[in-house]
Enzyme design. Structure first.
Site, PDB file in Angstrom:
ATOM      1  N   ASN A  32       0.834  -1.214   0.000  1.00 45.04           N
ATOM      2  CA  ASN A  32       0.000   0.000   0.000  1.00 45.04           C
ATOM      3  C   ASN A  32       0.869   1.266   0.000  1.00 45.04           C
ATOM      4  OD1 ASN A  32       0.983  -0.032   2.571  1.00 45.04           O
ATOM      5  ND2 ASN A  32      -0.979   0.275   3.604  1.00 45.04           N
ATOM      6  N   TYR A 147       5.114  -1.695  17.509  1.00 43.62           N
ATOM      7  CA  TYR A 147       5.886  -2.621  16.670  1.00 43.62           C
ATOM      8  C   TYR A 147       6.268  -3.874  17.462  1.00 43.62           C
ATOM      9  CZ  TYR A 147       9.192  -3.970  12.994  1.00 43.62           C
ATOM     10  OH  TYR A 147       9.850  -4.625  11.982  1.00 43.62           O
TER      11      TYR A 147
END
Ligand code: UDP
Length: 312
Positions: A32, A147
């Site tokens: 994306n 993360y």
């Protein structure tokens, strides 16, 4: 072979794409471009064996895609500079996005799945070097947690799919990687230092620069990932990939100054919360199971990376 590479327009993903196209395999990329870059695939853009799908795995319906021999899932922002700004994107792609790909993988009866996990699952490690058996020391609600916990969750999800659906999935824990096609401005230390040095700007050290990292040249890293995808009988294996040549950040800054012949000064800035003090992979498992270890020395890899950034 048919190979699917999510995040294939990213730094490491684009090296895998080029490798498989060079070997005449058919490659599908889903990206994306949240942190990937169309330019990373420019040189292979017209290759008839490449299909690039611009889509977000969080909501993309993969059901029209065929069965794949190999799926590499590298779709996730990965630079600490965006762990807060893109926290929800990171959480979602490593949970909803990953489950979307895994469900497709099961339905399509695809064969081998390789997931890009990270040394960040070890957090600020209390033992060094870090073996795969170390459970880590992660601040669950700190600024890096999107993360760290995103990837830890992903490892847990993949492990459940292996147990429940019997899929052949392998998890690579990727340590710091550098080289051509790194994003020039995503804030990582090697790209920052090189670009600062060649533009005669001050090199920014966060903290006292005594924290360590172990940096792997991207061609070596791609080789490790390819071995993880292509070695037989690795179902369920979790393997560290990285270069165990551990250096203080200040040492790397000084080496880059020397190699670029730069007159830039070194300046010190505040260090981010939870910045790991040491990071070094124990790669004995990769050596034993994959017969893999990095070949390119830091100085040689830095020279190649400096040339890349100078020619951008
Ligand atoms: N760092 C630095 N100056 C910079 C960028 C990063 O001193 O301009 C430090 C950072 O604080 C960390 C190390 O370099 O200790 C590696 O940071 P990076 O963002 O490359 O990745 P990390 O290993 O933390 O995921």
């Amino acid at each position: 072979m048919k190979v699917l590479i999510t995040g294939g327009a990213g730094f490491i993903g684009s090296h895998l794409v080029k490798h498989y196209l060079k070997k005449n395999h058919s490659v599908v990329v889903i990206d994306n471009y949240i942190t990937g870059d169309k330019n990373n695939l420019k040189e292979v853009g017209t290759d008839k064996n490449l299909q690039v799908i611009e889509a977000d795995l969080i909501n993309y319906d993969l059901s029209s895609l065929p069965q794949f021999d190999l799926v590499y899932d590298l779709a996730s922002p990965a630079s600490p500079a965006v762990f807060e700004k893109l926290s929800f994107e990171i959480f979602k792609v490593n949970s909803i996005g990953l489950i979307n790909v895994l469900d497709f993988f099961v339905r399509s009866k695809s064969k081998t799945f390789v997931f890009a996990s990270t040394s960040e699952v070890y957090g600020d490690p209390q033992i060094s070097p870090q073996p795969e058996t170390y459970f880590g020391n992660v601040h669950t609600s700190g600024p890096r947690s999107s993360y760290d916990e995103g990837k830890r969750f992903a490892e847990a999800v993949i492990s459940a799919y292996i147990r429940k659906s019997g899929i052949d999935a392998r998890i690579a824990r990727i340590f710091n990687t550098y080289g051509p096609f790194m994003n020039k401005s995503d804030g990582r230390f090697i790209s920052n230092f090189i670009n600062q040095a060649i533009n005669n700007e001050p090199l920014t050290i966060y903290g006292d620069g005594k924290q360590t990292r172990s940096s792997c040249y991207v061609a070596d890293m791609a080789g490790g990932l390819i071995s993880m995808g292509e070695t037989k009988n690795l179902k369920g294996q979790i393997i560290n990939l990285g270069n165990p040549d551990e250096k203080k950040i200040i040492e790397v800054a000084q080496l880059i100054k020397k190699l670029t012949g730069s007159k830039s000064e070194i300046v010190y800035k505040p260090i981010g919360e939870d910045d790991p003090k040491r990071r070094c992979p124990d790669i004995s498992k990769a050596k034993r199971i994959l017969q893999w270890q990095p070949k390119i020395k830091l100085e040689d890899g830095l020279k190649l990376t400096i040339d890349y950034f100078k020619n951008l």
